[in-house]
Design an enzyme around this catalytic site. Sequence first.
Site, PDB file in Angstrom:
ATOM      1  N   TRP A 101       0.832  -1.208   0.000  1.00 20.96           N
ATOM      2  CA  TRP A 101       0.000   0.000   0.000  1.00 20.96           C
ATOM      3  C   TRP A 101       0.863   1.253   0.000  1.00 20.96           C
ATOM      4  O   TRP A 101       0.524   2.250  -0.646  1.00 20.96           O
ATOM      5  CB  TRP A 101      -0.974  -0.017   1.171  1.00 20.96           C
ATOM      6  CG  TRP A 101      -1.879  -1.209   1.103  1.00 20.96           C
ATOM      7  CD1 TRP A 101      -1.889  -2.298   1.922  1.00 20.96           C
ATOM      8  CD2 TRP A 101      -2.898  -1.465   0.120  1.00 20.96           C
ATOM      9  NE1 TRP A 101      -2.832  -3.206   1.518  1.00 20.96           N
ATOM     10  CE2 TRP A 101      -3.473  -2.719   0.419  1.00 20.96           C
ATOM     11  CE3 TRP A 101      -3.375  -0.755  -0.986  1.00 20.96           C
ATOM     12  CZ2 TRP A 101      -4.499  -3.272  -0.346  1.00 20.96           C
ATOM     13  CZ3 TRP A 101      -4.411  -1.305  -1.741  1.00 20.96           C
ATOM     14  CH2 TRP A 101      -4.955  -2.550  -1.418  1.00 20.96           C
ATOM     15  N   ASP A 171      -0.809   6.973   6.287  1.00 16.90           N
ATOM     16  CA  ASP A 171      -1.903   6.045   6.011  1.00 16.90           C
ATOM     17  C   ASP A 171      -1.990   5.103   7.217  1.00 16.90           C
ATOM     18  O   ASP A 171      -1.138   4.234   7.399  1.00 16.90           O
ATOM     19  CB  ASP A 171      -1.609   5.270   4.723  1.00 16.90           C
ATOM     20  CG  ASP A 171      -2.656   4.189   4.440  1.00 16.90           C
ATOM     21  OD1 ASP A 171      -3.584   4.013   5.250  1.00 16.90           O
ATOM     22  OD2 ASP A 171      -2.526   3.514   3.393  1.00 16.90           O
ATOM     23  N   LYS A 195     -11.197  -1.715   9.049  1.00 14.24           N
ATOM     24  CA  LYS A 195     -10.411  -2.619   9.894  1.00 14.24           C
ATOM     25  C   LYS A 195     -10.696  -2.327  11.372  1.00 14.24           C
ATOM     26  O   LYS A 195     -11.332  -3.126  12.048  1.00 14.24           O
ATOM     27  CB  LYS A 195      -8.933  -2.515   9.561  1.00 14.24           C
ATOM     28  CG  LYS A 195      -8.654  -2.990   8.122  1.00 14.24           C
ATOM     29  CD  LYS A 195      -7.525  -2.238   7.519  1.00 14.24           C
ATOM     30  CE  LYS A 195      -7.316  -2.373   6.035  1.00 14.24           C
ATOM     31  NZ  LYS A 195      -7.661  -3.559   5.337  1.00 14.24           N
TER      32      LYS A 195
HETATM   33  N1  PMP Z   1      -3.805   1.293   2.933  1.00 11.51           N
HETATM   34  C1  PMP Z   1      -3.696   0.215   3.727  1.00 11.51           C
HETATM   35  C2  PMP Z   1      -2.637   0.213   4.794  1.00 11.51           C
HETATM   36  C3  PMP Z   1      -4.542  -0.862   3.561  1.00 11.51           C
HETATM   37  O1  PMP Z   1      -4.433  -1.934   4.347  1.00 11.51           O
HETATM   38  C4  PMP Z   1      -5.536  -0.822   2.548  1.00 11.51           C
HETATM   39  C5  PMP Z   1      -6.526  -1.934   2.322  1.00 11.51           C
HETATM   40  N2  PMP Z   1      -6.280  -3.131   2.868  1.00 11.51           N
HETATM   41  C6  PMP Z   1      -5.589   0.308   1.732  1.00 11.51           C
HETATM   42  C7  PMP Z   1      -4.724   1.356   1.964  1.00 11.51           C
HETATM   43  C8  PMP Z   1      -6.621   0.429   0.640  1.00 11.51           C
HETATM   44  O2  PMP Z   1      -7.825   0.694   1.253  1.00 11.51           O
HETATM   45  P1  PMP Z   1      -9.214   0.817   0.480  1.00 11.51           P
HETATM   46  O3  PMP Z   1      -9.574  -0.559   0.025  1.00 11.51           O
HETATM   47  O4  PMP Z   1     -10.122   1.373   1.531  1.00 11.51           O
HETATM   48  O5  PMP Z   1      -9.024   1.758  -0.650  1.00 11.51           O
END
Ligand code: PMP
Length: 359
Positions: A101, A171, A195
């Site tokens: 991510w 993030d 989460k």
């Molecule tokens: N950042 C992190 C640290 C994540 O774990 C995730 C999804 N698992 C995301 C971003 C992407 O999130 P979303 O599906 O809400 O766009």
Amino acid sequence: MNRIHNFSAGPSALPLPVLEQAAAEFVDFRGHGSSLLEMSHRGKVYDDVHNECVADLSTLLGLGDDHVVFFMGGGARTQFALVPTNLRAAGTAGFITTGHWATGACSEARKLGSVTELWTSAEHGHDRTPGPSDVAIPQDLAYLHYTSNNTIYGTQTAQPPLTGDVPLVCDMSSDILSAPVDVARYGLIYAGAQKNLGPAGVTLLILRKDLLARSGEGLPGMWSYSKVAGKNSMLNTPPVYAIYLVGLVAKHMLATGGASGAQQRNARKAAMLYGAIDADDFYAGHAQPGSRSTMNVTFRTPSADLDAAFAAAATKEGLSGLKGHRVVGGLRASIYNSVLESSVEALVSFMKEFSRTRG
Ligand code: PMP
């Protein structure tokens, strides 16, 4: 109902009392004769739900006057583009890439302007995170972006990087409110809710107010932090039901010791699980011990076949969601705030039995 032990990486377990309250209020919301789903977001009933959610989150985060809390749609991933769109102006954004991510956030920002990657764990299979002073931060950066918890690799940054005057952007999707957070250190925190905070469909943002001025006047309204925050997240119709559920989770957290209560429970759960991995040669953890995540515990058995057999046998025992992410393989137990200690105990017993019979 026989609830599973839910180790899903997200969407993931929610507190049972929250689900029960939502179910009880679903059709006739608090005696108003309609579901919250059927009400205007401009009415007093929803307004109270919304503002209470913001107030409770602010309490949990220990927010001062310098920061504003607001919500956006589009998941955390939309923020990969909106952060540079709002905060970079003509400058360069710095990135620490500690996983899937974090790298995604960096590459989205690169599509939109200047980026510098200052530290990466890529050559180590993303098994580690930097210490607070390990990354040299050029003081002319527009901001520094990092990912506090790497959901897929199971690593976590114990202390945020020291950035001097450069705004720190994080993030925090997979560890927000897993422990108290010193919000004063951050320019921006963002987190998808699915989460630790509630259901998918809403992203929480906590922005230092002086950075609102960086959102250019020419930006489309729905992309602009300044416009969305300025309208208390109601520039358009917000995801009302998701925000209501985040509010219920926040109230549940306040009633169960807040962020420090969560931190203590999370530490016990993580210690149990890493203890089981370390005590048995059959299992190997992915993360370096100093970078281990308290939220996503990644490990493997001696072979991919045994990993698959583990996940399948665990599912039969009511232990769900343990297959590792496709980019790393192996196994992953996500033990977010709402995963009970009794679920982790059940997993540890299963691990011992699996290793005894298959090792
Ligand atoms: N950042 C992190 C640290 C994540 O774990 C995730 C999804 N698992 C995301 C971003 C992407 O999130 P979303 O599906 O809400 O766009």
